[in-house]
Design a protein around this motif. Structure first.
Motif, PDB file in Angstrom:
ATOM      1  N   GLY A   7       0.901  -1.209   0.088  1.00 32.78           N
ATOM      2  CA  GLY A   7      -0.139   0.029  -0.098  1.00 32.78           C
ATOM      3  C   GLY A   7       0.672   1.238   0.086  1.00 32.78           C
ATOM      4  N   ASP A   8       0.210   2.666  -0.198  1.00 31.68           N
ATOM      5  CA  ASP A   8       0.861   3.712   0.232  1.00 31.68           C
ATOM      6  C   ASP A   8      -0.010   4.777   0.619  1.00 31.68           C
ATOM      7  OD1 ASP A   8       2.717   5.679  -0.398  1.00 31.68           O
ATOM      8  OD2 ASP A   8       2.862   5.366  -2.554  1.00 31.68           O
ATOM      9  N   PHE A  59      -4.074  -6.675   0.394  1.00 25.43           N
ATOM     10  CA  PHE A  59      -4.108  -6.147  -0.905  1.00 25.43           C
ATOM     11  C   PHE A  59      -3.173  -6.853  -1.852  1.00 25.43           C
ATOM     12  CE2 PHE A  59      -2.519  -2.554  -3.608  1.00 25.43           C
ATOM     13  CZ  PHE A  59      -3.523  -2.431  -4.516  1.00 25.43           C
ATOM     14  N   ASN A  86       1.410  -6.056   5.974  1.00 27.23           N
ATOM     15  CA  ASN A  86       1.005  -4.839   5.160  1.00 27.23           C
ATOM     16  C   ASN A  86      -0.239  -4.659   5.110  1.00 27.23           C
ATOM     17  OD1 ASN A  86       3.880  -4.722   4.004  1.00 27.23           O
ATOM     18  ND2 ASN A  86       3.369  -6.487   2.729  1.00 27.23           N
ATOM     19  N   THR A  92      -3.789  -2.682   5.101  1.00 24.91           N
ATOM     20  CA  THR A  92      -4.401  -1.707   4.199  1.00 24.91           C
ATOM     21  C   THR A  92      -5.664  -1.346   4.569  1.00 24.91           C
ATOM     22  OG1 THR A  92      -5.024  -2.935   2.241  1.00 24.91           O
ATOM     23  CG2 THR A  92      -2.906  -2.136   2.427  1.00 24.91           C
ATOM     24  N   THR A  93      -6.222  -0.160   4.247  1.00 27.26           N
ATOM     25  CA  THR A  93      -7.711   0.015   4.438  1.00 27.26           C
ATOM     26  C   THR A  93      -8.085   0.780   2.703  1.00 27.26           C
ATOM     27  OG1 THR A  93      -9.224   1.450   5.765  1.00 27.26           O
ATOM     28  CG2 THR A  93      -7.250   2.481   4.825  1.00 27.26           C
ATOM     29  N   CYS A  94      -9.415   0.933   3.083  1.00 27.02           N
ATOM     30  CA  CYS A  94      -9.782   1.313   1.752  1.00 27.02           C
ATOM     31  C   CYS A  94     -10.942   2.687   1.787  1.00 27.02           C
ATOM     32  CB  CYS A  94     -10.633   0.330   0.859  1.00 27.02           C
ATOM     33  SG  CYS A  94     -12.163  -0.218   1.734  1.00 27.02           S
ATOM     34  N   GLY A 116      -5.432  -0.044  -1.527  1.00 27.97           N
ATOM     35  CA  GLY A 116      -3.940   0.037  -1.567  1.00 27.97           C
ATOM     36  C   GLY A 116      -3.542   1.189  -0.417  1.00 27.97           C
ATOM     37  N   ILE A 117      -4.451   1.547   0.439  1.00 26.33           N
ATOM     38  CA  ILE A 117      -4.153   2.724   1.238  1.00 26.33           C
ATOM     39  C   ILE A 117      -3.474   2.084   2.720  1.00 26.33           C
ATOM     40  CG2 ILE A 117      -4.928   4.622   2.615  1.00 26.33           C
ATOM     41  CD1 ILE A 117      -7.392   4.594   0.696  1.00 26.33           C
ATOM     42  N   SER A 118      -2.214   2.471   2.852  1.00 25.43           N
ATOM     43  CA  SER A 118      -1.352   1.725   3.657  1.00 25.43           C
ATOM     44  C   SER A 118      -1.730   2.297   5.191  1.00 25.43           C
ATOM     45  CB  SER A 118       0.076   1.965   3.622  1.00 25.43           C
ATOM     46  OG  SER A 118       0.951   1.605   4.975  1.00 25.43           O
ATOM     47  N   THR A 119      -2.018   1.383   6.220  1.00 25.68           N
ATOM     48  CA  THR A 119      -2.346   1.877   7.627  1.00 25.68           C
ATOM     49  C   THR A 119      -0.943   1.417   8.510  1.00 25.68           C
ATOM     50  OG1 THR A 119      -3.474  -0.088   7.843  1.00 25.68           O
ATOM     51  CG2 THR A 119      -4.839   1.581   7.347  1.00 25.68           C
TER      52      THR A 119
END
Length: 223
Positions: free
Chosen positions: A70-71, A148, A162, A164-166, A219-222
Motif C-alpha cells: 500500500g501507499d 491487498f 502489510n 491496508t484500508t480502503c 491500497g491505502i497503507s495503515t
C-alpha cells in the motif's frame, strides 16, 4: 433468558427487554458488517456488501498503488475515485465511507495541502465532516488490516504484514436496502423449565441498481 435470571431480575419484562436490547445491538453490528464486507461466497446467510459489489466491476476500482504494502492516501486518487462514480457531479447524492483510521488519513492529507473540510448534517441528525461537499461517514466495519494484492482487496481482515484500508464512494441514488421482513422478535416454544428462548431475524438485501453507482479506492497503507 434463564429461570434464575428471571427470578433475580427486577421483573421478567425488564430482563427480557435487556436481553432483546443486547441482541439487537449484536444484530446491528452484524448488519453493518454485511453492508460493508458481506460476501455470499464466504457466508451464505449474508448478502454481498459494498466492497464485494464494487470490486466485481474492475472499472470502479482505483489503485492508490500497485504495491502490496500500500501507499499513503492522496487527494488526487480520492478525486479520481469520486469521478468514476456515476452522477458524481451531483455532490449531494454522494457519501464517502471510511474507517476511523481512514478518516484520520484523509484529515492528514487535507491539512498537508492546507485544505479544510466543513460539517454537514445527514440523516438522523448526525453532523459529519465533508470533503468537496461530500459527507464523510465512518464505519468500524471498513477494514484497516485488509490484504491487498496490487489490484484489489483479497482478504477483509487479519493482514499482519502489510495492512491496508480502503475508501468507498457511494451514490445513494443507486444503492438501497430492500426489506422483505422487518426486524422481528419471535418467542419460541418452551422446551425447558430453565429458560425461555426467542428468535430475532430480518430478511432483505443490499441492492446496487447501477454497477457504476459506487467506487473504491484500495491500497491505502495503515502501517
Amino acid at each position: 433468558v434463564t429461570r434464575k435470571l428471571q427470578a433475580t431480575g427486577q421483573s421478567y419484562g425488564d430482563v427480557l427487554a435487556g436481553e432483546i436490547s443486547g441482541r439487537t445491538g449484536d444484530f446491528s453490528e452484524s448488519f453493518e458488517n454485511a453492508l460493508i464486507q458481506g460476501d455470499t461466497a464466504a457466508v451464505a446467510l449474508q448478502f454481498d456488501g459494498l466492497i464485494t459489489l464494487t470490486q466485481a466491476n474492475a472499472g470502479q476500482i482505483v489503485l492508490q498503488t500497485t504495491a502490496a504494502a500500500g501507499d499513503s492516501l492522496t487527494l488526487e486518487k480520492l478525486d479520481e475515485t469520486i469521478d468514476v462514480v456515476k452522477g458524481a457531479a451531483a455532490r449531494s447524492d454522494l457519501v464517502i465511507l471510511a474507517s476511523f483510521k481512514g478518516r484520520r488519513l484523509l484529515n492528514a492529507a487535507l491539512q498537508a495541502q492546507q485544505q479544510f473540510n466543513d460539517m454537514v448534517e445527514i440523516g438522523a441528525g448526525f453532523r459529519v465532516r465533508t470533503y468537496d461537499g461530500i459527507p464523510i461517514v465512518t464505519s468500524t466495519e471498513v477494514p484497516d488490516d485488509s490484504t491487498f494484492d496490487g489490484a484489489s482487496i483479497t482478504g477483509m481482515t487479519g493482514e499482519p504484514t502489510n495492512p491496508t484500508t480502503c475508501v468507498l464512494v457511494v451514490n445513494t441514488r443507486f444503492v438501497s436496502i430492500h426489506e422483505l421482513t422487518s426486524l422481528t422478535v419471535m418467542p419460541l416454544a418452551k422446551r425447558s423449565s430453565q429458560f425461555d428462548e426467542f428468535d430475532l431475524f430480518w430478511d432483505g438485501a443490499l441492492v446496487l441498481k447501477n454497477t457504476r453507482g459506487t467506487a473504491i479506492l484500495v491500497g491505502i497503507s495503515t502501517s
